[in-house]
Design a protein around this motif. Sequence first.
Motif, mmCIF file in Angstrom:
data_model
loop_
_atom_site.group_PDB
_atom_site.id
_atom_site.type_symbol
_atom_site.label_atom_id
_atom_site.label_comp_id
_atom_site.label_asym_id
_atom_site.label_seq_id
_atom_site.Cartn_x
_atom_site.Cartn_y
_atom_site.Cartn_z
ATOM 1 N N ILE A 63 46.657 19.948 22.115
ATOM 2 C CA ILE A 63 47.590 20.968 21.622
ATOM 3 C C ILE A 63 47.796 20.836 20.116
ATOM 4 C CG2 ILE A 63 49.971 21.804 21.721
ATOM 5 C CD1 ILE A 63 49.927 21.013 24.743
ATOM 6 N N LEU A 64 48.220 19.671 19.677
ATOM 7 C CA LEU A 64 48.523 19.492 18.256
ATOM 8 C C LEU A 64 47.267 19.501 17.395
ATOM 9 C CD1 LEU A 64 51.394 16.850 18.494
ATOM 10 C CD2 LEU A 64 51.566 19.336 18.305
ATOM 11 N N GLY A 65 46.147 19.066 17.962
ATOM 12 C CA GLY A 65 44.891 19.071 17.227
ATOM 13 C C GLY A 65 44.246 20.443 17.117
ATOM 14 N N LYS A 91 55.796 22.687 18.560
ATOM 15 C CA LYS A 91 55.473 21.874 17.379
ATOM 16 C C LYS A 91 54.157 22.318 16.742
ATOM 17 C CE LYS A 91 58.021 17.658 18.137
ATOM 18 N NZ LYS A 91 58.008 16.231 17.900
ATOM 19 N N ALA A 92 53.246 22.837 17.552
ATOM 20 C CA ALA A 92 51.958 23.302 17.043
ATOM 21 C C ALA A 92 52.080 24.654 16.343
ATOM 22 C CB ALA A 92 50.940 23.376 18.175
ATOM 23 N N GLY A 93 53.263 25.252 16.408
ATOM 24 C CA GLY A 93 53.481 26.485 15.661
ATOM 25 C C GLY A 93 53.598 27.761 16.471
ATOM 26 N N ALA A 94 53.700 27.662 17.789
ATOM 27 C CA ALA A 94 53.875 28.874 18.591
ATOM 28 C C ALA A 94 55.154 29.580 18.149
ATOM 29 C CB ALA A 94 53.957 28.521 20.075
ATOM 30 N N LYS A 95 55.093 30.912 18.035
ATOM 31 C CA LYS A 95 56.293 31.623 17.602
ATOM 32 C C LYS A 95 57.314 31.714 18.732
ATOM 33 C CE LYS A 95 54.792 36.409 18.360
ATOM 34 N NZ LYS A 95 54.511 37.682 17.695
ATOM 35 N N LYS A 96 56.838 31.623 19.967
ATOM 36 C CA LYS A 96 57.733 31.650 21.122
ATOM 37 C C LYS A 96 57.060 30.906 22.264
ATOM 38 C CE LYS A 96 60.483 34.828 23.868
ATOM 39 N NZ LYS A 96 60.867 36.232 24.017
#
Length: 115
Positions: A63-65, A91-96
């Motif tokens: 996910i983070l990678g 944390k990975a940047g999903a808006k929602k």
Amino acid sequence: MAALAANGDAAKKRPPKIEELMTGPEGLRAADYANYFSSYAYIYHQKQMLTDSKRMEAYRDAILGNAANFRDKVVLDVGAGSGILSIWAAKAGAKKVIACEFTEMAAHARRLVKA
């Protein structure tokens, strides 16, 4: 349906009770699935998965990678359990992130997200 409506007795017939639907091979299969999935409601089961470091590192790294695949996206986590994958998606940047959990684990996941 027209035949049912035309027949007064059939039109008044009650819908089947859940116990009546859960009979025979299909009922046994449904009960088996329900028992399997309800086991995820117990904290010991979640703990077992969360303490599997190889599994958790692989999920986290995936996910983070790959944050570019999550950035500004809407993520649906079905069967969210503890919510850890949902947290990493955020944390990975999903808006929602929409975390769906049917069991009582949802209350634990809510507390984790608030922490």
